[in-house]
Every structure is written in structure tokens, then in C-alpha cells.
Design an enzyme around this catalytic site. Structure first.
Site, PDB file in Angstrom:
ATOM      1  N   GLU A  59      -0.232 -12.407  -9.914  1.00  0.00           N
ATOM      2  CA  GLU A  59      -1.252 -12.305  -8.867  1.00  0.00           C
ATOM      3  C   GLU A  59      -1.253 -10.884  -8.305  1.00  0.00           C
ATOM      4  OE1 GLU A  59      -0.858 -15.285  -5.764  1.00  0.00           O
ATOM      5  OE2 GLU A  59      -1.799 -13.943  -4.310  1.00  0.00           O
ATOM      6  N   ARG A  63      -5.293  -5.869  -1.854  1.00  0.00           N
ATOM      7  CA  ARG A  63      -4.958  -5.223  -0.585  1.00  0.00           C
ATOM      8  C   ARG A  63      -4.964  -3.718  -0.705  1.00  0.00           C
ATOM      9  NH1 ARG A  63       0.744  -7.794   1.033  1.00  0.00           N
ATOM     10  NH2 ARG A  63       0.456  -9.785  -0.013  1.00  0.00           N
ATOM     11  N   THR A  87      -5.086 -12.420  -2.272  1.00  0.00           N
ATOM     12  CA  THR A  87      -5.646 -11.963  -0.992  1.00  0.00           C
ATOM     13  C   THR A  87      -7.170 -11.928  -1.052  1.00  0.00           C
ATOM     14  OG1 THR A  87      -3.755 -10.408  -1.066  1.00  0.00           O
ATOM     15  CG2 THR A  87      -5.042 -10.453   0.944  1.00  0.00           C
ATOM     16  N   LYS A 147      -2.867 -23.293  -1.977  1.00  0.00           N
ATOM     17  CA  LYS A 147      -1.729 -22.443  -1.629  1.00  0.00           C
ATOM     18  C   LYS A 147      -1.262 -22.895  -0.243  1.00  0.00           C
ATOM     19  CE  LYS A 147      -0.701 -17.581  -0.625  1.00  0.00           C
ATOM     20  NZ  LYS A 147      -0.939 -16.215  -1.110  1.00  0.00           N
TER      21      LYS A 147
END
Ligand SMILES: O=C(O)C(=O)C[C@H](O)[C@H](O)COP(=O)(O)O
Length: 238
Positions: A59, A63, A87, A147
């Protein structure tokens, strides 16, 4: 449990929204490394080290300005990796991530707009939850895989154990504050498919280009899933 699991992957069965029939993020690997890439040139050696250590699902968090280039590079040059975008908090990031080659999408939270975009992306996705009502709201929308973030801060394994009785159809990828000591405790739970974490990609190792250290940490993380015994003979999470 297998049947329950397969039902759990049929997102959108009860929803009017477009659905994805793609495979589950929770079945990609027991441990999903969550990486922050500051320099896109690090992406390929970093991904190769993680794959070599036994962690193929990676992943890359959106960011940093380098994140989309990192996803593109891994998708193009590391065929044994399955790179995803993390994110993801806006529909625009869903589009940008999948256009760059992300094979799955992960969000720390969710909104209606984000859910619509993720369902339409055609790749497995995990919206993030941290409360019981959010779990119920996602179940109501036909989403059964989520998640759990921030896992340690939001109640850890005790929270997930408490949800298993009233909401057994919900399955989780807990992430946030998990390390090699606590990961097996999560992986042993029936409603956990995989865990996410950054412990195998320390920032100082990435900065130093110490891919050997990252490969070793990845190997240790990959072994945790095996020890916890959460996979059946076909490699499917129970
Ligand atoms: O970027 C996101 O979308 C997040 O939700 C945050 C990450 O899941 C955590 O940063 C995981 O990192 P550790 O807590 O260091 O294991």
C-alpha cells in the site's frame, strides 16, 4: 466460514450502487506494508525488497507528491507486486490512484462520495472505520470488508473481539499502531483477514536505501501470518 467469506466479497449485492466483483483486499496477503515514498526512485527497489521478503501486496500512501509516480513505477516494473493506493480520501484520488495502476484502494475513513467512487473503480477497496455505527452503516450499504483504523488507539483486539458476536459478517484489516508483537494477536481473530503496518519499512532504512534490512523485516512480517495459522491450504483467509 469460506461461504461467509465469499459472500463477504460480493460487495453491493444489496446496494443500488455499482459494485466491484474483484477479489478481496483481505485475501491478498496476511500483512500489508503501508509505505510512504518521498522519492519515486526508491519505489522499485523498495517494492522488490518487500516482495523478496514475502509481502507482495504493497500500500503506497497518497501522502507525498511522489506517491502516484511510485505506484506507476511499481505497477510497471515489479510484476510480482500488487501495488495499491492508501490514504485515499477523495473521489479524485480514487481516479488518480487507479489511473496510476493501483490494484486496490484503502482509506482511513469513508464518506458516501468516497464509497461511490471506490465501488466504481473496479478494484478491491477497503473503507476505514473506527466505530460500531460505521460498521453497521457499511454493512447496510453492502460493504463487509473494512480497514479498522486507528486499530490500537480505537480499541485494538478487544474491540474486534466484541464486534465478532453481533456483527460476524464484517471482516477487517486492522491498521495503525500495530507491530510484529501485536500483529499475531490480530491475525488470530476470526474477523481479521490481514493487518496493515509500517514497521517493516522504517523511514531511516528507506532514506539510507537499506533494502536488505527492509527485506529481512518483510520476511519476519510475512512469517507472522503463517504462525498465526489464519490461512487455509489454498492460502485463503478464514
Ligand atoms: O495512511 C493511511 O491511510 C492511514 O490510515 C494510516 C496508516 O494506516 C498508518 O500510518 C499505518 O502506519 P503504522 O501505524 O505506523 O503502522
Amino acid at each position: 466460514m469460506r461461504m461467509l467469506h465469499h459472500m463477504g466479497t460480493m460487495w453491493g449485492m444489496t446496494s443500488p450502487l455499482p459494485s466491484s466483483s474483484a477479489a478481496s483486499v483481505l485475501d491478498l496477503a496476511p500483512v500489508v506494508p503501508v509505505v510512504v515514498v518521498s522519492d519515486a526512485a526508491d519505489a522499485v527497489p523498495l517494492a522488490r525488497a518487500l516482495v523478496a521478503g514475502g509481502l507482495p501486496a504493497i500500500e503506497v500512501t497518497l501522502r507525498t507528491p511522489a506517491a502516484l509516480d511510485a505506484i506507476r513505477a511499481i505497477a510497471a516494473e515489479v510484476p510480482r507486486a500488487l501495488v495499491g493506493a492508501g490514504t485515499v480520501i477523495t473521489p479524485e484520488q480514487v481516479a488518480a490512484g487507479t489511473a496510476a495502476g493501483a490494484g486496490f484502494l484503502v482509506s482511513p475513513g469513508w464518506t458516501e462520495a468516497l464509497l461511490v467512487a471506490m465501488r466504481g473503480a473496479g478494484v478491491p477497496f477497503l473503507p476505514g472505520v473506527s466505530t460500531t455505527s460505521e460498521v453497521v452503516a457499511l454493512l447496510e450499504r453492502g460493504v463487509r470488508e473494512m480497514k479498522f483504523f486507528p486499530a490500537q488507539a480505537a480499541g485494538g483486539t478487544a474491540f474486534l473481539k466484541s464486534l465478532a458476536a453481533p456483527l460476524p459478517q464484517a471482516r477487517f484489516c486492522p491498521t495503525g499502531g500495530i507491530g510484529p508483537t501485536t500483529a499475531p494477536e490480530y491475525l488470530a481473530l476470526p474477523n481479521v483477514g490481514c493487518v496493515g503496518g509500517s514497521w517493516m519499512v522504517p523511514a531511516d532504512a528507506v532514506a539510507a536505501g537499506d533494502w536488505t534490512r527492509i527485506e529481512e523485516l518483510a520476511r519476519g512480517a510475512a512469517a507472522l501470518g503463517g504462525r498465526a495459522g489464519v490461512r487455509d491450504a489454498e492460502g485463503t483467509c478464514r
